[in-house]
Scaffold this active site. Structure first.
Site, PDB file in Angstrom:
ATOM      1  N   ASP A 187      -2.170   6.287 -29.570  1.00  0.00           N
ATOM      2  CA  ASP A 187      -1.989   6.491 -31.008  1.00  0.00           C
ATOM      3  C   ASP A 187      -3.016   5.695 -31.806  1.00  0.00           C
ATOM      4  O   ASP A 187      -3.293   6.019 -32.969  1.00  0.00           O
ATOM      5  CB  ASP A 187      -0.574   6.033 -31.418  1.00  0.00           C
ATOM      6  CG  ASP A 187       0.333   7.207 -31.707  1.00  0.00           C
ATOM      7  OD1 ASP A 187      -0.171   8.328 -31.886  1.00  0.00           O
ATOM      8  OD2 ASP A 187       1.560   6.996 -31.755  1.00  0.00           O
TER       9      ASP A 187
ATOM     10  N   GLN B  89       7.643   7.970 -30.349  1.00  0.00           N
ATOM     11  CA  GLN B  89       7.815   8.868 -31.489  1.00  0.00           C
ATOM     12  C   GLN B  89       8.481   8.118 -32.649  1.00  0.00           C
ATOM     13  O   GLN B  89       9.550   7.533 -32.476  1.00  0.00           O
ATOM     14  CB  GLN B  89       8.650  10.091 -31.077  1.00  0.00           C
ATOM     15  CG  GLN B  89       8.815  11.137 -32.167  1.00  0.00           C
ATOM     16  CD  GLN B  89       7.490  11.814 -32.530  1.00  0.00           C
ATOM     17  OE1 GLN B  89       6.686  12.167 -31.664  1.00  0.00           O
ATOM     18  NE2 GLN B  89       7.245  11.987 -33.831  1.00  0.00           N
TER      19      GLN B  89
ATOM     20  N   LYS C 215       4.178  18.336 -28.283  1.00  0.00           N
ATOM     21  CA  LYS C 215       3.209  17.501 -27.562  1.00  0.00           C
ATOM     22  C   LYS C 215       3.269  17.796 -26.065  1.00  0.00           C
ATOM     23  O   LYS C 215       2.246  17.882 -25.387  1.00  0.00           O
ATOM     24  CB  LYS C 215       3.482  16.013 -27.839  1.00  0.00           C
ATOM     25  CG  LYS C 215       3.037  15.602 -29.244  1.00  0.00           C
ATOM     26  CD  LYS C 215       3.564  14.245 -29.672  1.00  0.00           C
ATOM     27  CE  LYS C 215       3.241  14.001 -31.157  1.00  0.00           C
ATOM     28  NZ  LYS C 215       3.927  12.818 -31.706  1.00  0.00           N
TER      29      LYS C 215
END
Lengths: 342, 342
Positions: free
Chosen positions: A169, A146, A102
């Site tokens: 997200d 995460q 990422k």
């Protein structure tokens, strides 16, 4: 059986029995349930192995190029650089790899990336403190925790702490609620299902009025994918571990999104000729020919699907690359929104 | 055609052409698509008109009796009486009737009802002031804004102003999001779809693993009904105005929840023998035999459905009464939650 020609040279196999998740259902020959005309049309399609491979890498590259251009335009116009903060707790190797990817992806498009690495034995409060800091930091437009978190932490508490305007997200229930409701707009659409729809769009697959089947009902893929397809006027059915006749329903689908985590579960005989298939699964199966001893396969038996579908995503190289591209896009959207930049 | 026997003495008709919503689809004879064995089994079922009528009035009475007992137990134990505030803006006769019925229902179970009647030309701010007052009033456990609001008001702004802990309608996106997510619990489930599921439960209809079709995808009925069925492990398909082959999909359903507002849209030939049908539609159709000149019918052709389904809700007297019972239940749940009363 006429349809057994499909399996003779099939490379589809699974290291786990494929009845593991869909216990009620055998995966043996299903041709007996077909009418003879269906078998004939399937056989005709079998000759045609010209299904398009949906190239996720190439689509992701295209999207990242678009994002690079927008990030650059924003920086030059108003001097703002979008920023993404990633919080990693513990030292899981797979998580570390995802976070590194990422970070790299951010750099490649000109987005700032910030990272907090906390030890495995951190307290929930310490993680919440980091989130609070990023919530208040105007240079951070997206915050990503995460997963999975260490088991001593309450995932819900932590995810709920991310300010909804920075929840790139898209997992906040308020976002999901807006996604489900007609006339409402979520601030962010979850990255993986958003990537699935993007792939359909970029390959000009028509969605409106089509039968779509989503396999799997997870909060992060299956459920939001179903909501997105419905927003685009597909007629959606959701197949899951309690479904008693998955292949029968899947065979009706013009669009299949498979997100169940079951290697090669969807066989060629389950697929309607001409269907478009988005395969979200990434499952390791034993492979003595590979130096690592395993290879990655999807939830759909690719070698069979490619003969009968009109378009299929490969695994790897399909949905995976678009997921990260969507994360970058959500971060850009967030920065644009907060700075009223259009 | 063998199946035409169904229609010979049918009382199903509609004052509007039933292609109005489902434009793509004619409602003519569909028997040509049946295999002969299907027609035979349908014909056999047609002889058996012993489908259960799902008596919503009686279920609602049962639930209200349970609520009465709980309200009384709460009052006696901790001296708290649940309170529901209803805000009515304008002078629509139908809305006034609904509000009056809710008030009466509250009284019948011992729940306090408060009412604010505002004139049609009130400002949005005035409505918001009332909501703020009820939000802060500890004797109010549920707030309901009667819809539709006058057209000069922003419905979203007003509904969003209701504190989520008092949103007994369950329409807040945060509630809907939690309803959609596995592992999350909404504070309140919207009343009409909650009533549909309650009817299935009280008639011992099994849901887990069954094929369920929801017709209609409104925010207040169809969409949450689909989410609820999925939470109970049904395999859910959502049929709507853009669905190209509704009857084909509906015919696969063990459970049908119809909420589309289209008189008699679902015909007997669309129904799988033995299906359970929950009909949410309440549609006026011309009836020269009625003193009012019209009668109310559902989205499902009742006279045909009763011959082929295993259980059907009538209209009126099916879903309607349970909706109000669920509103009372949500108000009780809210009062119990805030006072930690179990």
């Amino acid at each position: 059986m006429a349809s057994s020609v499909f399996f003779t040279h099939s490379h589809c196999y699974s290291s786990k029995p494929s009845s593991l998740v869909f216990r009620q259902v055998g995966v043996g020959p299903t041709s007996l349930r077909f009418s003879s005309s269906h078998v004939a049309s399937v056989a005709a399609m079998a000759m045609d192995s010209s299904a398009k491979v949906i190239d996720g890498k190439s689509v992701a590259k295209q999207i990242r190029d678009e994002i690079t251009a927008e990030v650059s335009r924003m920086r030059e116009s108003i001097g703002v650089i979008p920023g993404l903060a990633v919080i990693l707790v513990g030292d899981r190797k797979d998580s570390a790899t995802y976070v590194r990817n990422k970070k790299k992806a951010c750099e490649s498009v000109g987005i700032n990336s910030l990272e907090a690495n906390l030890p495995e034995d951190s307290t929930e409060e310490e993680v919440l403190n980091y989130i609070a800091g990023y919530n208040d930091d105007p240079s951070v437009h997206g915050i990503l925790v995460q997963l999975p978190l260490p088991s001593h932490m309450n995932e819900q508490n932590i995810l709920n702490a991310v300010r909804i305007e920075k929840d790139v997200d898209g997992f906040h229930p308020l976002n999901i609620g807006r996604l489900a409701m007609r006339g409402r707009e979520p601030l962010f659409v979850p990255c993986t299902p958003k990537g699935c729809i993007e792939l359909l769009h970029r390959y000009n697959a028509s969605i409106k009025g089509k039968r779509a089947v989503v396999i799997g009902r997870s909060n992060i893929v299956g459920m939001p994918a179903a909501l997105l397809l419905q927003r685009e006027d597909a007629t959606v059915s959701i197949v899951h571990s309690r479904t008693s006749n998955p292949e029968e329903i899947i065979r009706q689908a013009d669009i299949i999104i498979a997100a169940v985590g079951q290697a090669n579960m969807v066989r060629g005989s389950w697929i309607k000729p001409g269907a478009v298939i988005i395969d979200v699964g990434i499952n390791p199966v034993e492979d003595p020919n590979s130096p690592r001893g395993y290879k990655l396969v999807g939830d759909v038996c690719y070698e069979e699907a490619i003969r009968i579908a009109s378009a299929v995503t490969p695994v790897p190289g399909g949905v995976g690359p678009t997921t990260i591209a969507m994360l970058l896009q959500n971060t850009l959207i967030s920065a644009k929104r907060v700075h009223h930049f259009e």
